[in-house]
Design a protein around this motif. Structure first.
Motif, PDB file in Angstrom:
ATOM      1  N   TRP A 165      -5.204  16.564  -5.189  1.00 16.49           N
ATOM      2  CA  TRP A 165      -6.260  16.042  -4.321  1.00 16.49           C
ATOM      3  C   TRP A 165      -5.905  14.646  -3.845  1.00 16.49           C
ATOM      4  CZ3 TRP A 165      -8.402  11.530  -5.784  1.00 16.49           C
ATOM      5  CH2 TRP A 165      -8.353  11.192  -7.140  1.00 16.49           C
ATOM      6  N   PHE A 166      -5.238  13.887  -4.720  1.00 14.72           N
ATOM      7  CA  PHE A 166      -4.810  12.540  -4.341  1.00 14.72           C
ATOM      8  C   PHE A 166      -3.906  12.612  -3.117  1.00 14.72           C
ATOM      9  CE2 PHE A 166      -4.025   8.119  -5.411  1.00 14.72           C
ATOM     10  CZ  PHE A 166      -2.813   7.865  -4.801  1.00 14.72           C
ATOM     11  N   ASP A 167      -2.921  13.513  -3.237  1.00 15.95           N
ATOM     12  CA  ASP A 167      -1.955  13.637  -2.161  1.00 15.95           C
ATOM     13  C   ASP A 167      -2.633  14.084  -0.874  1.00 15.95           C
ATOM     14  OD1 ASP A 167       0.735  15.939  -1.403  1.00 15.95           O
ATOM     15  OD2 ASP A 167       0.369  13.895  -0.686  1.00 15.95           O
ATOM     16  N   ARG A 168      -3.492  15.087  -0.991  1.00 18.34           N
ATOM     17  CA  ARG A 168      -4.098  15.616   0.226  1.00 18.34           C
ATOM     18  C   ARG A 168      -4.943  14.572   0.932  1.00 18.34           C
ATOM     19  NH1 ARG A 168      -3.319  21.090   0.596  1.00 18.34           N
ATOM     20  NH2 ARG A 168      -3.233  22.226  -1.364  1.00 18.34           N
ATOM     21  N   ILE A 169      -5.757  13.854   0.142  1.00 15.88           N
ATOM     22  CA  ILE A 169      -6.625  12.854   0.776  1.00 15.88           C
ATOM     23  C   ILE A 169      -5.804  11.778   1.473  1.00 15.88           C
ATOM     24  CG2 ILE A 169      -8.270  11.008   0.324  1.00 15.88           C
ATOM     25  CD1 ILE A 169      -9.548  12.665  -1.731  1.00 15.88           C
ATOM     26  N   PHE A 170      -4.840  11.246   0.734  1.00 13.77           N
ATOM     27  CA  PHE A 170      -4.105  10.145   1.340  1.00 13.77           C
ATOM     28  C   PHE A 170      -3.193  10.587   2.460  1.00 13.77           C
ATOM     29  CE2 PHE A 170      -5.404   6.290  -0.454  1.00 13.77           C
ATOM     30  CZ  PHE A 170      -5.905   6.581  -1.710  1.00 13.77           C
ATOM     31  N   ILE A 225       0.839  -1.199   0.000  1.00 11.15           N
ATOM     32  CA  ILE A 225       0.000   0.000   0.000  1.00 11.15           C
ATOM     33  C   ILE A 225       0.870   1.244   0.000  1.00 11.15           C
ATOM     34  CG2 ILE A 225      -1.684   1.346   1.298  1.00 11.15           C
ATOM     35  CD1 ILE A 225      -2.823  -1.145   2.395  1.00 11.15           C
ATOM     36  N   ALA A 226       1.880   1.247   0.883  1.00  8.59           N
ATOM     37  CA  ALA A 226       2.643   2.475   1.101  1.00  8.59           C
ATOM     38  C   ALA A 226       3.466   2.885  -0.116  1.00  8.59           C
ATOM     39  CB  ALA A 226       3.546   2.307   2.319  1.00  8.59           C
ATOM     40  N   LEU A 227       4.093   1.926  -0.768  1.00  8.57           N
ATOM     41  CA  LEU A 227       4.973   2.302  -1.875  1.00  8.57           C
ATOM     42  C   LEU A 227       4.247   3.040  -3.006  1.00  8.57           C
ATOM     43  CD1 LEU A 227       7.659  -0.493  -2.346  1.00  8.57           C
ATOM     44  CD2 LEU A 227       7.976   1.914  -1.835  1.00  8.57           C
ATOM     45  N   PRO A 228       3.262   2.409  -3.607  1.00  6.16           N
ATOM     46  CA  PRO A 228       2.628   3.132  -4.723  1.00  6.16           C
ATOM     47  C   PRO A 228       2.002   4.456  -4.308  1.00  6.16           C
ATOM     48  CG  PRO A 228       1.599   0.982  -4.395  1.00  6.16           C
ATOM     49  CD  PRO A 228       2.672   1.082  -3.388  1.00  6.16           C
ATOM     50  N   ILE A 229       1.282   4.431  -3.192  1.00  7.48           N
ATOM     51  CA  ILE A 229       0.596   5.669  -2.800  1.00  7.48           C
ATOM     52  C   ILE A 229       1.608   6.751  -2.455  1.00  7.48           C
ATOM     53  CG2 ILE A 229      -0.962   6.708  -1.133  1.00  7.48           C
ATOM     54  CD1 ILE A 229      -2.535   4.261  -1.042  1.00  7.48           C
ATOM     55  N   GLY A 230       2.680   6.352  -1.746  1.00 10.05           N
ATOM     56  CA  GLY A 230       3.701   7.339  -1.392  1.00 10.05           C
ATOM     57  C   GLY A 230       4.344   7.941  -2.629  1.00 10.05           C
ATOM     58  N   ILE A 231       4.622   7.086  -3.617  1.00 13.64           N
ATOM     59  CA  ILE A 231       5.284   7.582  -4.821  1.00 13.64           C
ATOM     60  C   ILE A 231       4.367   8.532  -5.575  1.00 13.64           C
ATOM     61  CG2 ILE A 231       6.200   6.926  -7.057  1.00 13.64           C
ATOM     62  CD1 ILE A 231       7.190   4.367  -5.806  1.00 13.64           C
ATOM     63  N   ILE A 232       3.131   8.100  -5.765  1.00  9.14           N
ATOM     64  CA  ILE A 232       2.206   8.956  -6.519  1.00  9.14           C
ATOM     65  C   ILE A 232       1.993  10.279  -5.797  1.00  9.14           C
ATOM     66  CG2 ILE A 232      -0.090   9.138  -7.507  1.00  9.14           C
ATOM     67  CD1 ILE A 232      -0.215   6.178  -7.745  1.00  9.14           C
TER      68      ILE A 232
END
Lengths: 602, 292, 319
Positions: free
Chosen positions: C128-133, C113-120
């Protein structure tokens, strides 16, 4: 000396009640309840009746199944898992419970104080020649045809072996105390005689409900090798279920014993006992999700329990036992060192030696609120050491909560409020340290007491010590309840076993916990009374159960009347059961002790 | 260059809107918990069974718990301790971690090995027995020296801090390993900058990334850790309503009275949120390569 | 790297000894009593407690007890639990499969979970992606695991009734049913732990990638006309992995140590609950056994991480 009631109930009244039960005017159950209100445990009451020739009543429990097996798997949840399966080494209730699935005793106590034979044929009495007239021995006849799980027969040799095994100091069995002061002799292959060193008033003792291990398996592992026996982890007993698997601290599995010595029993095909986690989630697993059929010792607030029961999947069962939660006011001074010892028996507490202060403290404890809002059905408020049913509440046994009266008392005794509202006299301030173990309900009680005290000008500092430290016997630890280096402490005392003698021993002066006995004495509050000591000695020698009960009532009043010991609540055994599960639970022994009689309705 | 590096950093920080807003919010929270109990006069331990488990209302803006105590007052009072513990423990962990990590990262050979042994030791220690030991050894001494509350506070902060610096140290050390070979460091060295100067001016600001993240995580962890200690009887006395403690007390009533858990949880979350954005701002402000 | 590796391995043994000595001393000095339950039992005479203490050598001086333990360990005898008299290595081995399955799985989930979301999040910062996550991540580690675990139980077990929440290590089923039952009971604990872990890792990954993405060589790579995805995957991530490797290496031993709170809530018989039970009951041999393995793993994984730094960033030299 303050008495809490007019006209103390004594011997004469007790004799009268016994006669009434025999004559049918008083129900056995009510008799037991009255005794409970006076501080007498049900088994002692049962003994009184037995002695008077009152036959054991039919218990209310009805075992319905008409054949052995077919009940599926019984799932039990204990929020501490057993860590070993030898009853002689059991360090806590959970271990004994684990063992009780496999091992049995001569008899067991049911909730009404009846002694029910298990491995014995019948309960010894004067009529059947089992009891010596001078109280020196008891003859037990063992059931014939009982076999151990490996097929070997159960005989008197096994019973004698358990006795030798337990008293051998090299075994270091925790059951050593059970067999002290007596000897077990073989009479023939299925009869044993228990001989007491001194005439024993309470002849069933504890040995009659102690689990028995097989001689042929454990004999090679006696004494120093006792802890190496593989059977410590793979029990072979006479019980309703046979051993399948054991993971210490986690899980015990058992399957039905088809050779069990009672017909049509047991009902279930397999038993699983799971351990770990906490009490609240255990309650949820039975009452809300139905994943488990039984949850042990739900030390959960009643409010939460009630909500869970509303789901309709399970119910909470309350079995009368002998557990009392009480507050203790230190008789000695924890802050002064005498001969290098704090809270020494040679010191006196500067504040609690004033009876007005003690009485005020008693008045500042709102038991009604504690019961209603914290413990609910799991704790019944009391002024004596036990249950106080409304029907028999004597006016002077009532506990009282009154901040005004406490204030008046303290004013009258010369304790004036200082600048910050805290009372003082002769330079001593009413500032006290109140300790107990970490436990949500206990912390709430502390908070309630603190608030009431502050309204009366007493300041309490609260302290919570982790359970495994508080209840430890570690000499180096300053926070144990044995050391009592605080002014007030609160905890639960189990009556342990049916005989109230050990319970009362906690207030004998020779049991005072001090450095000399490594704080292992059981009189933690360090209370001393010559009158009590004498009454206790008398009770040890008194064979007539009625006279003995009267002595206990008297001792009870001495202790509670003095004000150093403030009983709070009587706590029944609280367990969670699935709706269809029927189990004759009793607070006077292990729950698993009655496992053979459990069944599930269709 | 006329302005000092600090003024420069502050100017850059001010440009980061979220960071500025968060700084304001955090200051507001701190002021609230310091002054709050003076303004909001409801007692934290007034037991009122008639009003137990009440939903939020004007009389009790955050509702009441199962003894009828006002949650708002308790959150304010406990906030002092939770914030103090969270912030101080975090700063301690960061300080020790950065120090050890930097020294290990710059040196090679035996110093690095020795420091890593120390780090491994602390990582292997089981926390609970050590906690019990430290508390029993030092509790009375500290109480006598500093008074009961401050004594316990120092003890708890030291204990929590002691178990949080290791990840920071390893992260900083890893950053130093990769950064000390980078071009701008070589350039600085060629210009004759001394090692401490290189570290402080060039490497350290660039390794702040993981340190900042660790900082925000550590604050939350410290607040929760204090409540775990309290639950075990080792922290503050049980009647002190730190945020973690209130969360813990409320857990059995989640389905009955969710408001009880909501507010302390929100308080912890807001604290963490603000620190996170302040950290972002700090990093951008101190990053020599970023143009603002 | 060769001499460095040699030196580290040579140091490993004495450092392990040193750690074990410190551990042992801490345990011996810490207050508490393995036989405290006997204290509350009125039927157990005081002499029995004293005898038990003497039998297990609890009153011997610390250095003596340490050497006994050390000698025994070197001969492969890990001792036995004071409480249950079961061999320590047996106790540990009984729990390894469950621990690996549940805790191990949660770390893998966290990483996934952390790798892809962190990279994106880092590639598109403040979107908005960054802020939400990012917010979700902050909520994630502000909430203690006992809390999130409880929430999940309330939702999935009690309200919806979909999942059992008491973990049973031996399920008597076979084939697909066995897998299905295991999945159902592992889902919640794995998610609780995995999400909690992912929350903090997500932040680290994002921060690390942000740090790298603004460096010159990335601009160079982009200007060379490489596709964005290649730039990110081949250049940025590899260089940003250093802190991630550090963190994962730090957490690997913790898989062995288990996750105490989660194991408590779901009654998972893992090593974490073994450890906490042993600690609360002062069962020193078990504590020593578990923490010893733990410290071996700590040393091992930190060494692996140190070696990986060199592989990830060839400019890192080891002198």
């Amino acid at each position: 000396m303050n008495h809490h009631h007019d006209g103390p109930i004594g011997e004469a009244e007790l004799e009268c009640w016994v006669a009434q039960v025999r004559g049918g005017q008083l129900l056995r159950r009510d008799f037991i309840q009255r005794l409970a209100a006076l501080g007498i445990a049900a088994p002692l009451g049962g003994l009184m009746l037995m002695n008077a020739g009152v036959a054991n009543a039919q218990t209310a429990f009805n075992y319905k199944p008409t054949k052995r097996g077919g009940g599926g798997t019984l799932r039990l949840l204990y929020w501490q898992g057993p860590t070993l399966l030898n009853p002689h080494f059991a360090t806590g209730t959970k271990d004994q419970e684990g063992c009780a699935i496999f091992y049995e005793a001569l008899a067991r106590w049911d909730t009404d104080g009846n002694l029910v034979p298990v491995l014995a044929v019948e309960i010894p009495s004067r009529e059947n020649g089992g009891l010596a007239p001078d109280g020196k021995w008891v003859l037990w006849k063992l059931k014939k045809g009982v076999t151990w799980h490996d097929g070997k027969p159960f005989t008197a040799d096994d019973v004698v072996f358990n006795y030798q095994y337990a008293i051998d100091p090299a075994t270091a069995a925790v059951t050593a105390g059970v067999y002290s002061d007596l000897k077990v002799e073989k009479v023939d292959s299925h009869t044993i005689r228990v001989v007491f060193d001194k005439p024993a008033p309470f002849w069933p003792g504890i040995y009659s409900s102690s689990q028995l291990i097989p001689k042929h398996i454990f004999a090679p592992f006696s004494g120093a090798k006792s802890r190496e026996a593989p059977a410590n982890l793979k029990p072979v007993g006479t019980g309703p279920y046979k051993f399948v698997d054991f993971k210490p601290g986690d899980m015990v599995r058992a399957s039905i014993n088809t050779g069990y010595h009672q017909a049509n029993k047991p009902h279930f095909d397999a038993v699983e006992m799971k351990g770990g986690g906490d009490a609240v989630s255990a309650a949820r697993a039975v009452l809300q999700t139905g994943e488990y059929d039984y949850a042990w010792n739900l030390l959960v607030e009643d409010e939460v329990l009630k909500r869970m029961e509303a789901g309709g999947k399970g119910r909470v069962d309350f079995a009368a036992g002998g557990s009392v939660e009480a507050i203790y006011l230190n008789c000695t001074d924890p802050n002064t060192e005498i001969d290098g010892e704090r809270a020494s028996a040679k010191s006196k507490h500067p504040l609690f030696s004033d009876p007005a202060v003690r009485k005020a403290m008693g008045l500042l404890i709102d038991r009604a609120a504690i019961q209603e809002f914290i413990y609910g059905r799991t704790g019944v408020a009391t002024a004596n050491f036990v249950n106080n049913p409304a029907r028999f509440r004597s006016p002077n046994m009532k506990f009282e909560f009154s901040v005004d009266k406490a204030n008046a008392l303290l004013d009258g005794a010369g304790w004036k409020r200082g600048s910050n509202g805290i009372r003082e006299k002769d330079g001593k301030k009413l500032k006290l340290l109140f300790q107990t173990s970490t436990n949500t309900a206990r912390q709430k009680v502390q908070a309630i007491v603190k608030q009431a005290c502050s309204k009366a000008g007493i300041e309490l500092e609260l302290k919570a010590v982790q359970g495994s430290v508080f209840f430890s016997s570690d000499m180096a630890n300053p926070d144990t309840y044995g050391k009592f280096w605080a002014d007030i402490q609160m905890y639960n005392v189990t009556q342990g076993r049916p005989d109230p003698e050990r319970h009362m021993q906690r207030f004998a002066s020779w049991e005072i916990a001090q450095k000399a006995n490594k704080w292992l004495g059981s009189n933690l509050v360090r209370w001393r009374s010559d009158e009590f000591d004498k009454a206790f000695r008398d009770s040890e020698a008194e064979l007539d159960p009625v006279k003995r009960a009267a002595l206990y009532i008297r001792m009870n009043d001495l202790v509670c009347g003095d004000g150093h010991v403030i009983p709070l609540l009587y706590r029944p055994a609280v367990n969670g059961l699935a709706n269809k599960l029927m189990a004759p639970l009793s607070g006077w022994g292990t729950d698993m002790g009655s496992l053979s009689d459990w069944y599930k309705e269709a | 260059m006329g302005t000092s590096p600090w003024a420069e950093a502050w100017r850059r920080f001010r440009r980061h809107k979220m960071a500025l807003f968060s700084l304001g919010l955090l200051t507001a929270i701190v002021l609230l918990v310091i002054l709050g109990p003076v303004v909001w006069r409801v007692a934290i331990d007034e037991i009122d069974f008639a009003a137990r488990l009440a939903r939020p209302s004007w009389a009790h803006p955050m509702g009441t718990d199962d003894l009828g105590q006002d949650i708002f007052a308790r959150v304010l009072y406990g906030g002092r301790i939770s914030l103090a513990v969270g912030l101080v423990a975090m700063m301690m962990a960061i300080f020790v971690g950065v120090l050890i990590g930097a020294i290990a990262g710059m040196s090679r050979g035996w110093v690095d090995t020795a420091l890593m042994w120390l780090t491994d030791l602390f990582l292997s220690l089981p926390q609970l027995p050590l906690l019990l030991l430290v508390i029993y050894l030092f509790r009375d001494g500290l109480k006598a020296r500093f008074g009961p509350e401050v004594g316990v506070f120092i003890l708890i902060v030291m204990v929590i801090g002691c178990f949080s610096w290791m990840p920071v140290a390893r992260l900083v050390r890893a950053q130093f390993f990769s950064l000390r070979e980078k071009e701008f460091v070589e350039a600085a060295r060629a210009l004759g900058a001394s090692t401490p100067r290189i570290v402080v001016r060039h490497i350290l600001p660039n390794s702040l990334g993981p340190v900042i993240v660790a900082g925000t995580i550590d604050v939350a962890a410290a607040i929760i850790a204090e409540s775990t200690l309290s639950f075990l009887g080792l922290g503050f006395p049980p009647d002190i309503p730190t945020w973690g403690r209130i969360l813990f007390d409320s857990k059995d009533y989640l389905d009955i009275a969710p408001h009880w858990a909501l507010f302390p949880g929100l308080a912890i979350f807001l604290t963490v949120l603000t620190i996170n954005f302040i950290g972002d701002g700090l990093r951008d402000a101190l990053d020599p390569r970023k143009v603002m | 790297m060769g001499p460095y590796l040699m030196r580290r391995i040579l140091i490993a043994l004495p450092s392990l000894l040193g750690i074990s000595a410190v551990l042992f001393t801490v345990l011996a000095l810490a207050p508490g009593d393995p036989f405290e339950e006997l204290a509350t039992n009125p039927n157990v005479p005081a002499e029995v407690r004293v005898m038990l203490r003497a039998k297990f050598g609890l009153d011997d001086p610390i250095w003596q007890r340490y050497f006994h333990w050390l000698m025994a360990m070197m001969q492969g005898d890990w001792g036995y639990s004071f409480i249950s008299r079961v061999d320590v290595d047996q106790l540990i081995l009984q729990r390894v499969p469950v621990t690996l399955a549940v805790i191990g799985a949660s770390q893998v989930v966290a990483l996934l979970i952390a790798l892809p979301i962190g990279i994106i999040s880092a590639v598109k910062p403040y979107s908005w992606f960054d802020r939400i996550f990012s917010t979700l991540a902050l909520v994630g580690f502000s909430l203690p695991t006992f809390f999130s675990g409880l929430l999940l139980i309330l939702l999935f077990s009690i309200t919806l009734g979909w999942l059992p929440f008491v973990y049973r290590a031996d399920i008597s089923a076979t084939g697909w049913e066995w897998w299905w039952l295991h999945l159902k009971q592992s889902l919640m604990p794995v998610m609780v732990l995995g999400l909690f872990q992912a929350a903090s890792w997500m932040r680290y990954v994002r921060s690390a990638v942000l740090d790298v993405i603004k460096l010159d060589f990335v601009t160079t790579a982009r200007s060379k006309g490489l596709k964005e995805r290649v730039v990110i995957m081949k250049h940025v991530v590899r260089n940003a992995l250093t802190p991630v490797v550090t963190l994962v290496a730090l957490r690997m031993p913790a898989v062995f140590g288990g996750a105490i709170v989660t194991e408590q809530i779901f009654r998972i018989p893992g090593i974490g609950s073994l450890l906490i039970d042993a600690i609360l009951r002062n069962d020193t041999p078990v504590i020593m056994g578990v923490t010893f393995v733990f410290s071996c793993l700590v040393i091992l994984f930190n060494l692996i991480a140190d070696l990986l730094y060199g592989w990830l960033d060839p400019r890192i030299s080891f002198r």
